[in-house]
Scaffold this motif. Structure first.
Motif, PDB file in Angstrom:
ATOM      1  N   HIS A  69       0.823  -1.215   0.000  1.00 40.46           N
ATOM      2  CA  HIS A  69       0.000   0.000   0.000  1.00 40.46           C
ATOM      3  C   HIS A  69       0.854   1.261   0.000  1.00 40.46           C
ATOM      4  CE1 HIS A  69      -2.968   2.994   1.204  1.00 40.46           C
ATOM      5  NE2 HIS A  69      -2.216   3.264   2.257  1.00 40.46           N
ATOM      6  N   PHE A  70       1.825   1.326   0.911  1.00 43.30           N
ATOM      7  CA  PHE A  70       2.624   2.542   1.021  1.00 43.30           C
ATOM      8  C   PHE A  70       3.565   2.720  -0.167  1.00 43.30           C
ATOM      9  CE2 PHE A  70       1.568   2.111   5.648  1.00 43.30           C
ATOM     10  CZ  PHE A  70       0.878   3.315   5.749  1.00 43.30           C
ATOM     11  N   LEU A  71       4.058   1.621  -0.744  1.00 46.94           N
ATOM     12  CA  LEU A  71       4.871   1.749  -1.952  1.00 46.94           C
ATOM     13  C   LEU A  71       4.061   2.391  -3.073  1.00 46.94           C
ATOM     14  CD1 LEU A  71       6.892  -1.599  -2.063  1.00 46.94           C
ATOM     15  CD2 LEU A  71       7.808   0.697  -1.710  1.00 46.94           C
ATOM     16  N   ARG A  72       2.837   1.965  -3.241  1.00 48.11           N
ATOM     17  CA  ARG A  72       1.985   2.555  -4.275  1.00 48.11           C
ATOM     18  C   ARG A  72       1.611   3.988  -3.908  1.00 48.11           C
ATOM     19  NH1 ARG A  72       3.375  -0.345  -8.379  1.00 48.11           N
ATOM     20  NH2 ARG A  72       2.362  -2.392  -8.617  1.00 48.11           N
ATOM     21  N   LYS A 132     -10.988   4.338   6.633  1.00 51.90           N
ATOM     22  CA  LYS A 132     -11.560   5.434   5.841  1.00 51.90           C
ATOM     23  C   LYS A 132     -11.248   5.258   4.362  1.00 51.90           C
ATOM     24  CE  LYS A 132     -13.704   9.477   6.090  1.00 51.90           C
ATOM     25  NZ  LYS A 132     -15.001   9.674   6.770  1.00 51.90           N
ATOM     26  N   TYR A 133     -10.003   4.985   4.069  1.00 55.75           N
ATOM     27  CA  TYR A 133      -9.545   4.848   2.695  1.00 55.75           C
ATOM     28  C   TYR A 133     -10.217   3.673   1.986  1.00 55.75           C
ATOM     29  CZ  TYR A 133      -6.144   3.996  -1.081  1.00 55.75           C
ATOM     30  OH  TYR A 133      -5.523   3.772  -2.289  1.00 55.75           O
ATOM     31  N   LEU A 134     -10.456   2.591   2.725  1.00 56.17           N
ATOM     32  CA  LEU A 134     -10.999   1.363   2.130  1.00 56.17           C
ATOM     33  C   LEU A 134     -12.503   1.218   2.331  1.00 56.17           C
ATOM     34  CD1 LEU A 134      -8.149  -0.963   3.443  1.00 56.17           C
ATOM     35  CD2 LEU A 134      -8.367  -0.030   1.125  1.00 56.17           C
ATOM     36  N   ASN A 135     -13.126   2.237   2.933  1.00 58.77           N
ATOM     37  CA  ASN A 135     -14.574   2.210   3.179  1.00 58.77           C
ATOM     38  C   ASN A 135     -14.986   1.014   4.040  1.00 58.77           C
ATOM     39  OD1 ASN A 135     -15.251   4.577   1.662  1.00 58.77           O
ATOM     40  ND2 ASN A 135     -14.967   3.374  -0.215  1.00 58.77           N
ATOM     41  N   VAL A 154      -6.865  -7.648   3.158  1.00 63.29           N
ATOM     42  CA  VAL A 154      -7.520  -8.022   1.896  1.00 63.29           C
ATOM     43  C   VAL A 154      -7.724  -6.798   1.019  1.00 63.29           C
ATOM     44  CG1 VAL A 154      -9.653  -8.907   0.873  1.00 63.29           C
ATOM     45  CG2 VAL A 154      -8.660 -10.058   2.867  1.00 63.29           C
ATOM     46  N   GLU A 155      -8.278  -5.744   1.582  1.00 65.03           N
ATOM     47  CA  GLU A 155      -8.611  -4.566   0.778  1.00 65.03           C
ATOM     48  C   GLU A 155      -7.369  -3.747   0.429  1.00 65.03           C
ATOM     49  OE1 GLU A 155     -11.409  -4.085  -0.661  1.00 65.03           O
ATOM     50  OE2 GLU A 155     -12.224  -5.874   0.304  1.00 65.03           O
ATOM     51  N   LEU A 156      -6.371  -3.704   1.292  1.00 67.43           N
ATOM     52  CA  LEU A 156      -5.126  -3.019   0.931  1.00 67.43           C
ATOM     53  C   LEU A 156      -4.502  -3.670  -0.298  1.00 67.43           C
ATOM     54  CD1 LEU A 156      -3.452  -2.381   4.414  1.00 67.43           C
ATOM     55  CD2 LEU A 156      -4.356  -0.649   2.852  1.00 67.43           C
ATOM     56  N   ILE A 157      -4.509  -4.987  -0.332  1.00 65.99           N
ATOM     57  CA  ILE A 157      -3.967  -5.703  -1.493  1.00 65.99           C
ATOM     58  C   ILE A 157      -4.822  -5.434  -2.732  1.00 65.99           C
ATOM     59  CG2 ILE A 157      -3.595  -8.010  -2.456  1.00 65.99           C
ATOM     60  CD1 ILE A 157      -2.675  -8.869   0.368  1.00 65.99           C
ATOM     61  N   ASN A 158      -6.134  -5.454  -2.566  1.00 61.86           N
ATOM     62  CA  ASN A 158      -7.030  -5.213  -3.704  1.00 61.86           C
ATOM     63  C   ASN A 158      -6.838  -3.814  -4.292  1.00 61.86           C
ATOM     64  OD1 ASN A 158      -8.170  -7.743  -3.513  1.00 61.86           O
ATOM     65  ND2 ASN A 158      -9.944  -7.066  -2.310  1.00 61.86           N
ATOM     66  N   HIS A 159      -6.442  -2.861  -3.456  1.00 63.83           N
ATOM     67  CA  HIS A 159      -6.317  -1.468  -3.904  1.00 63.83           C
ATOM     68  C   HIS A 159      -4.879  -1.101  -4.299  1.00 63.83           C
ATOM     69  CE1 HIS A 159     -10.298  -1.088  -2.092  1.00 63.83           C
ATOM     70  NE2 HIS A 159     -10.398   0.119  -2.618  1.00 63.83           N
ATOM     71  N   SER A 160      -3.962  -2.059  -4.297  1.00 66.97           N
ATOM     72  CA  SER A 160      -2.551  -1.722  -4.495  1.00 66.97           C
ATOM     73  C   SER A 160      -1.944  -2.319  -5.759  1.00 66.97           C
ATOM     74  CB  SER A 160      -1.725  -2.170  -3.274  1.00 66.97           C
ATOM     75  OG  SER A 160      -2.187  -1.537  -2.101  1.00 66.97           O
ATOM     76  N   PHE A 213      -3.946  11.385   2.812  1.00 65.93           N
ATOM     77  CA  PHE A 213      -5.251  10.730   2.835  1.00 65.93           C
ATOM     78  C   PHE A 213      -5.670  10.435   4.266  1.00 65.93           C
ATOM     79  CE2 PHE A 213      -2.311   7.197   2.891  1.00 65.93           C
ATOM     80  CZ  PHE A 213      -2.887   6.277   3.721  1.00 65.93           C
ATOM     81  N   GLY A 214      -4.934  11.019   5.225  1.00 63.64           N
ATOM     82  CA  GLY A 214      -5.192  10.712   6.625  1.00 63.64           C
ATOM     83  C   GLY A 214      -5.844  11.828   7.396  1.00 63.64           C
TER      84      GLY A 214
END
Length: 495
Positions: free
Chosen positions: A47-50, A102-105, A269-275, A484-485
């Protein structure tokens, strides 16, 4: 001072300092990053790399030996009900986790009233040395009266040491919050020691929790009972635990503890899906070789992956990954927590009581060989004599013992977690950079404290460290966490 919140876990966060760029990457192309482990650490690195890079990073692969994402964040199903089996509770100042929701709803879940206001007792193997009042009423006024009465009971037993313990925890949390500062004031760290010294937390890793609490002028009774109960529940260990891990454990006394609706593993799961990650499940890495300025990862399935950068985001202590050339890390033992889930009912006679209603919903224990378990908690009451329980212990509990503790066992699930390091002071840390090139180790920071948030903090530092060593520059503050925080306060207010 909600009694039940005195017993759960967590906090922490990460940071950094930078030096020369390494050479183990392709010149003129964006390197592939391979991450070993799909828990909160590995997913956070991706996530943070992206988040912090534009074109510096190419493909990101995550290799996970299990068939699901989440690592030590996992769930278990008992009679159709799903409960957290691993890392279960987050602190209101776990700002990375709050930002993720927040970021991943994702939705925040507070413990229901039955968890937060239920009766708590301290068991010494023969009797309850302390027990709060229970409240079965749904009337708010009555609940407040019982809560106030319990606060009085706790104060009369432990006195002003309660405030001194809170002060000790608050001071630690205040130092920890430095890891959320902006990039202008927060460097990139190449070692865990640098990271801890910068925040003022390092000295806590050199002494035991007992030494720290004695110096803080806490009473022997509070140390031997309440503080011991908390560390046994949260880390399965005694007061000889190192001071920082102990302070993190005590921070579980916050009244605003929370979790993610549907299971904390949803963050990974969602961090991977969004990265934009290529995820490889059931791919156990058996060797990592550095050949011609690239890393070759070979798996037990006979597959090989070429990577310019490799990140180990899982504890190496019990894995048999062969590194060529070899690496050197301090020997470290993991503390295994045996978690037993039971649908049934406790046996009041085992606790010297006359009825099930007299048994506390949360049973903590002192440090004594007379007690075979660390804690027993009610996860859900289905009926008056039908409940789901979670039992923590340092050793497996055999069926004969369980049949003495429980009068009814309709369903039993046993899990062996290599949950966290076995802490001892002074702590010795593995390096973040394992080979002087681009082989990184997120879990080196776990010797400070092991939580979901500390993994995210260490992962953020590793991501910044990778990018700074690739480019020779610290990532721009325009893409830092706060970009985004800023909504973290909004999420916190929802708690």
């Amino acid at each position: 001072m909600k009694n039940l919140h005195l017993l759960l876990s967590l906090i922490l966060i990460s940071t950094t300092t930078v030096t020369a760029t390494a050479t183990a990457v392709d010149s003129g192309s964006s390197p592939t990053v391979c991450i070993i482990g799909a828990g909160i650490g590995g997913s956070s690195v991706a996530h943070f790399l992206r988040r912090y890079s534009t074109s510096e990073i190419g493909t990101i692969r995550i290799l996970e030996r299990n068939d699901v994402v989440g690592g030590r964040m996992a769930t278990v199903t008992i009679s159709g009900q799903t409960f957290e089996a691993g890392a279960s509770i987050l602190h209101p100042k776990n700002y990375h986790a709050l930002n993720y929701t927040k970021y991943l709803n994702l939705s925040v879940r507070q413990p229901p009233r039955s968890e937060s206001d239920s009766c708590f007792g301290i068991w010494n193997g023969r009797n309850f040395v302390f027990k709060t009042l229970s409240s079965s009423s749904n009337f708010p006024i009555f609940q407040r009266v019982v809560s106030f009465a319990n606060s009085v009971l706790i104060f009369f037993r432990y006195g002003f040491s309660l405030f001194r313990m809170n002060s000790f925890v608050d001071s630690t949390v205040s130092n920890f919050l430095k890891y959320y500062e902006g990039f202008e004031s927060r460097p990139v760290f190449e070692t865990a020691e640098e990271m801890l010294k910068w925040s003022g937390l390092y000295n806590l890793t050199t002494r035991t929790l007992q030494e720290e609490l004695i110096d803080a002028n806490l009473s022997p009774r509070l140390i031997e009972e309440l503080a011991t109960v908390i560390t046994r529940i949260n880390y399965g260990q005694s007061m000889s635990i190192s001071g920082l891990a102990g302070a993190v454990s005590l921070a579980g006394s916050s009244p605003d503890l929370w979790s993610v609706e549907g299971g904390n593993r949803r963050m990974a799961v969602e961090l991977i899906n969004h990265s934009d990650v290529k995820l490889h499940l059931n791919e156990e890495v058996k060797s990592v070789s550095f050949i011609e300025q690239k890393y070759q990862l070979n798996t037990t399935k006979g597959k090989s992956y070429q990577c310019g950068i490799t990140v180990v985001a899982t504890p190496l202590d019990e894995l048999k990954i062969q590194f060529i050339p070899g690496i050197s890390i301090p020997e470290r033992k993991l503390q295994h927590t045996y978690t037993t889930f039971i649908r049934g009912v406790l046996n009041p006679a085992y606790f010297g009581l006359g009825s099930v209603s007299e048994i506390p919903q949360l049973i903590g224990t002192v440090e004594t060989p007379d007690v075979p378990f660390s804690s027993i908690s009610v996860l859900k009451q289905h009926k008056e004599n039908d409940m789901s329980y979670k039992v923590f212990s340092r050793k497996p509990l055999d069926d004969e013992l369980l049949d003495r503790i429980f009068s009814v066992r309709n369903e039993t699930v046993k899990i062996d977690w290599a949950a966290y390091p076995h802490y001892h002071a002074p702590e010795v840390f593995a390096p973040f950079i394992l080979d002087g090139q681009h082989l990184y180790y997120v879990n080196a920071f776990e010797n400070a404290a092991s939580t979901m948030e500390t993994s995210a903090v260490a992962a953020e530092n590793i991501a910044r460290l990778i990018l700074s060593r690739l480019t020779g520059e610290i990532p721009s503050s325009s893409v830092e966490l706060k970009s985004f925080g800023d909504d973290a306060d909004d999420v916190h207010s929802d708690l």
